[in-house]
Design a protein around this motif. Structure first.
Motif, PDB file in Angstrom:
ATOM      1  N   PRO A   1      50.007  63.037 -47.237  1.00 37.99           N
ATOM      2  CA  PRO A   1      49.660  61.768 -46.594  1.00 37.99           C
ATOM      3  C   PRO A   1      48.802  61.936 -45.342  1.00 37.99           C
ATOM      4  N   ASP A   2      48.860  63.101 -44.711  1.00 39.77           N
ATOM      5  CA  ASP A   2      48.059  63.337 -43.507  1.00 39.77           C
ATOM      6  C   ASP A   2      46.580  63.539 -43.815  1.00 39.77           C
ATOM      7  N   SER A   3      46.243  63.651 -45.089  1.00 40.30           N
ATOM      8  CA  SER A   3      44.848  63.824 -45.499  1.00 40.30           C
ATOM      9  C   SER A   3      44.108  62.492 -45.593  1.00 40.30           C
ATOM     10  N   TYR A   4      44.821  61.393 -45.401  1.00 39.08           N
ATOM     11  CA  TYR A   4      44.246  60.069 -45.580  1.00 39.08           C
ATOM     12  C   TYR A   4      44.248  59.290 -44.269  1.00 39.08           C
ATOM     13  N   SER A   5      43.244  58.442 -44.095  1.00 39.46           N
ATOM     14  CA  SER A   5      43.227  57.508 -42.967  1.00 39.46           C
ATOM     15  C   SER A   5      44.197  56.364 -43.288  1.00 39.46           C
ATOM     16  N   PHE A   6      44.500  55.556 -42.277  1.00 37.58           N
ATOM     17  CA  PHE A   6      45.379  54.411 -42.514  1.00 37.58           C
ATOM     18  C   PHE A   6      44.740  53.412 -43.468  1.00 37.58           C
ATOM     19  N   VAL A   7      43.435  53.267 -43.413  1.00 34.99           N
ATOM     20  CA  VAL A   7      42.736  52.368 -44.340  1.00 34.99           C
ATOM     21  C   VAL A   7      42.881  52.889 -45.770  1.00 34.99           C
TER      22      VAL A   7
ATOM     23  N   ILE B   1      53.950  57.386 -47.273  1.00 37.82           N
ATOM     24  CA  ILE B   1      52.803  56.605 -46.793  1.00 37.82           C
ATOM     25  C   ILE B   1      53.237  55.203 -46.381  1.00 37.82           C
ATOM     26  N   SER B   2      54.226  54.658 -47.061  1.00 39.41           N
ATOM     27  CA  SER B   2      54.734  53.340 -46.681  1.00 39.41           C
ATOM     28  C   SER B   2      55.326  53.377 -45.282  1.00 39.41           C
ATOM     29  N   GLU B   3      56.133  54.377 -45.035  1.00 38.86           N
ATOM     30  CA  GLU B   3      56.744  54.534 -43.717  1.00 38.86           C
ATOM     31  C   GLU B   3      55.678  54.770 -42.652  1.00 38.86           C
TER      32      GLU B   3
END
Length: 95
Positions: free
Chosen positions: A9-15, A64-66
């Motif tokens: 999940p750290d590989s992705y931006s919030f968008v 990712i939800s959290e």
């Protein structure tokens, strides 16, 4: 079946995380939870994935939800529908 999907999940931006959950701009924590539940339900119905793959993807969806909910709560905006701090949504493409 072997998945070729980055489950970090750290590989992705919030968008990008919001796009993975099909969230619309100005989503709320309830929207995140509902989308998470829908994604997990879809995953459980997918019989082409093995147990381990479904477990890993479920963990990713939970994470990712959290992460999105925590981001909303940490936002400086006092609105109940913060979303991604006003960032514009776009289509996520690779490469």
């Amino acid at each position: 079946m072997n998945i070729n999907f980055n489950l970090n999940p750290d590989s992705y931006s919030f968008v990008e995380l919001a796009n993975l959950l099909s969230l619309k701009k100005n989503y709320t924590d309830k929207d995140v939870i509902k989308s998470k539940q829908n994604r997990i339900k879809q995953l459980e119905q997918n019989k082409t994935l093995g147990f381990e793959e479904r477990r890993n993807i479920t963990f990713f969806i939970d994470t990712i939800s959290e992460k999105l909910i925590i981001n909303m709560k940490n936002s400086d905006d006092d609105s109940s529908a913060v979303g991604t701090n006003g960032l514009q949504y776009g289509v996520v493409t690779s490469g």
